[in-house]
Design a protein around this motif. Sequence first.
Motif, PDB file in Angstrom:
ATOM      1  N   ASP A 277      38.836  25.350  21.807  1.00 21.71           N
ATOM      2  CA  ASP A 277      38.700  23.415  21.866  1.00 21.71           C
ATOM      3  C   ASP A 277      38.589  23.843  23.342  1.00 21.71           C
ATOM      4  OD1 ASP A 277      40.489  21.782  22.758  1.00 21.71           O
ATOM      5  OD2 ASP A 277      42.105  22.096  22.454  1.00 21.71           O
ATOM      6  N   GLN A 278      37.627  23.078  23.852  1.00 21.55           N
ATOM      7  CA  GLN A 278      37.070  22.697  25.138  1.00 21.55           C
ATOM      8  C   GLN A 278      37.006  23.788  26.141  1.00 21.55           C
ATOM      9  OE1 GLN A 278      39.228  19.112  26.680  1.00 21.55           O
ATOM     10  NE2 GLN A 278      40.399  18.683  24.691  1.00 21.55           N
TER      11      GLN A 278
ATOM     12  N   ILE B 287      47.181  30.094  20.495  1.00 22.01           N
ATOM     13  CA  ILE B 287      46.899  29.180  21.079  1.00 22.01           C
ATOM     14  C   ILE B 287      46.125  29.231  22.597  1.00 22.01           C
ATOM     15  CG2 ILE B 287      49.987  29.085  20.872  1.00 22.01           C
ATOM     16  CD1 ILE B 287      50.233  30.605  23.903  1.00 22.01           C
ATOM     17  N   THR B 288      45.692  27.972  22.942  1.00 22.01           N
ATOM     18  CA  THR B 288      45.071  27.990  24.090  1.00 22.01           C
ATOM     19  C   THR B 288      45.398  27.532  25.693  1.00 22.01           C
ATOM     20  OG1 THR B 288      44.591  26.070  24.223  1.00 22.01           O
ATOM     21  CG2 THR B 288      42.872  27.382  22.289  1.00 22.01           C
TER      22      THR B 288
ATOM     23  N   ASN C  60      53.701  23.583  23.869  1.00 17.01           N
ATOM     24  CA  ASN C  60      52.936  22.269  24.157  1.00 17.01           C
ATOM     25  C   ASN C  60      52.340  22.050  23.057  1.00 17.01           C
ATOM     26  OD1 ASN C  60      51.446  19.782  25.446  1.00 17.01           O
ATOM     27  ND2 ASN C  60      52.647  20.361  26.545  1.00 17.01           N
ATOM     28  N   GLY C  61      52.210  20.834  22.765  1.00 21.81           N
ATOM     29  CA  GLY C  61      51.151  20.221  21.043  1.00 21.81           C
ATOM     30  C   GLY C  61      49.774  20.459  21.682  1.00 21.81           C
ATOM     31  N   ASN C  62      49.686  20.006  23.107  1.00 18.99           N
ATOM     32  CA  ASN C  62      48.131  19.842  22.988  1.00 18.99           C
ATOM     33  C   ASN C  62      47.930  21.491  23.219  1.00 18.99           C
ATOM     34  OD1 ASN C  62      45.606  18.257  24.459  1.00 18.99           O
ATOM     35  ND2 ASN C  62      46.068  19.414  25.857  1.00 18.99           N
ATOM     36  N   ASN C  63      48.200  22.561  22.910  1.00 21.68           N
ATOM     37  CA  ASN C  63      47.860  23.719  23.202  1.00 21.68           C
ATOM     38  C   ASN C  63      47.767  24.780  22.275  1.00 21.68           C
ATOM     39  OD1 ASN C  63      49.861  23.748  26.173  1.00 21.68           O
ATOM     40  ND2 ASN C  63      47.700  24.419  26.746  1.00 21.68           N
TER      41      ASN C  63
ATOM     42  N   GLU D 166      40.907  36.372  14.841  1.00 26.90           N
ATOM     43  CA  GLU D 166      40.440  37.804  15.214  1.00 26.90           C
ATOM     44  C   GLU D 166      39.482  36.636  16.345  1.00 26.90           C
ATOM     45  OE1 GLU D 166      39.757  40.656  15.415  1.00 26.90           O
ATOM     46  OE2 GLU D 166      40.493  41.761  13.571  1.00 26.90           O
ATOM     47  N   LEU D 167      39.444  36.772  17.775  1.00 26.73           N
ATOM     48  CA  LEU D 167      39.389  36.891  18.843  1.00 26.73           C
ATOM     49  C   LEU D 167      37.541  37.167  18.365  1.00 26.73           C
ATOM     50  CD1 LEU D 167      41.398  37.013  21.890  1.00 26.73           C
ATOM     51  CD2 LEU D 167      40.838  35.202  20.745  1.00 26.73           C
ATOM     52  N   GLU D 168      36.066  36.399  18.380  1.00 34.38           N
ATOM     53  CA  GLU D 168      35.326  36.661  18.604  1.00 34.38           C
ATOM     54  C   GLU D 168      34.568  36.808  19.738  1.00 34.38           C
ATOM     55  OE1 GLU D 168      31.581  38.132  17.061  1.00 34.38           O
ATOM     56  OE2 GLU D 168      33.456  37.036  15.943  1.00 34.38           O
ATOM     57  N   THR D 169      35.110  35.986  20.993  1.00 35.83           N
ATOM     58  CA  THR D 169      35.269  35.881  21.894  1.00 35.83           C
ATOM     59  C   THR D 169      36.448  35.304  22.250  1.00 35.83           C
ATOM     60  OG1 THR D 169      34.613  33.461  22.509  1.00 35.83           O
ATOM     61  CG2 THR D 169      32.735  34.974  21.896  1.00 35.83           C
ATOM     62  N   GLU D 170      36.493  35.746  24.165  1.00 36.85           N
ATOM     63  CA  GLU D 170      37.940  35.153  24.342  1.00 36.85           C
ATOM     64  C   GLU D 170      37.558  33.716  24.527  1.00 36.85           C
ATOM     65  OE1 GLU D 170      36.952  34.882  29.228  1.00 36.85           O
ATOM     66  OE2 GLU D 170      38.322  36.146  28.510  1.00 36.85           O
ATOM     67  N   ARG D 171      36.836  32.907  23.646  1.00 38.12           N
ATOM     68  CA  ARG D 171      36.778  31.414  24.321  1.00 38.12           C
ATOM     69  C   ARG D 171      37.129  30.809  22.638  1.00 38.12           C
ATOM     70  NH1 ARG D 171      37.508  29.650  29.274  1.00 38.12           N
ATOM     71  NH2 ARG D 171      36.834  31.338  30.478  1.00 38.12           N
TER      72      ARG D 171
END
Length: 230
Positions: free
Chosen positions: A93-94, A153-154, A111-114, A24-29
């Motif tokens: 993540d940041q 993903i981010t 992409n691995g970083n995402n 679930e998205l608790e917030t968008e981040r």
Amino acid sequence: MSNYSLDDFLKETQEDATKNSFFELETERVLEVNLDGQVWAKMGSMISYTGNIKFEREKVLEHGLGKMFKKAFTGEGTALMKATGEGKLYLADQGKKIVIFDLEQDSISVNGNNLLAFEPSVNWDIRLMRKMAGIASGGLFNVLLDGQGKVAITTHFEPLTIRVTSENPILTDPNATVAWSGNLKPEFKTDISLRTFIGRGSGESIQMEFSGEGFVIVQPFEEVYRTTGG
């Protein structure tokens, strides 16, 4: 800046206890994982949890020799942790925005970083992007995910999804490319231009070219990849 009473602030920012899907998205981040079993997540992404949850760093041979050698070769930064137990787990993540996909026997390359998190039911493999080996900033690999289950993903800021067709190939900046259809295999091309020499340093600018049928997700941000040892 908004002014809040303490009660107003708590009401505005507290978790939504009515949500109980696995992701679930608790917030968008902030991603909430309603855990009853196991989940794979990016190492260092846990910001809080409740309940009885155990965290383990991905073991060297956790996913077999093939993936171990790929991780060693790329020096990639997608070190994973396994969270096991029952409770609520919060990941971030940041400060990047989070997107949740529900794979239904389809596939996506990220992409691995995402890559932030995925269910154990999702199959995954590291794909090397060999023609990118000359890029000093890294970003030499992506993770192919397929099967069935949730994937998070981010992205930095709002992502843009671009449709790829056989008549309309798409070119992207590798550092702004987040994910693409699992069936697409990007080609890498170089382009020496005046912009390259005047603007972002001398040398060859490298682009990813996607052709076929599918989609590409990009972000309005050029990521500088930091690689870590596996």
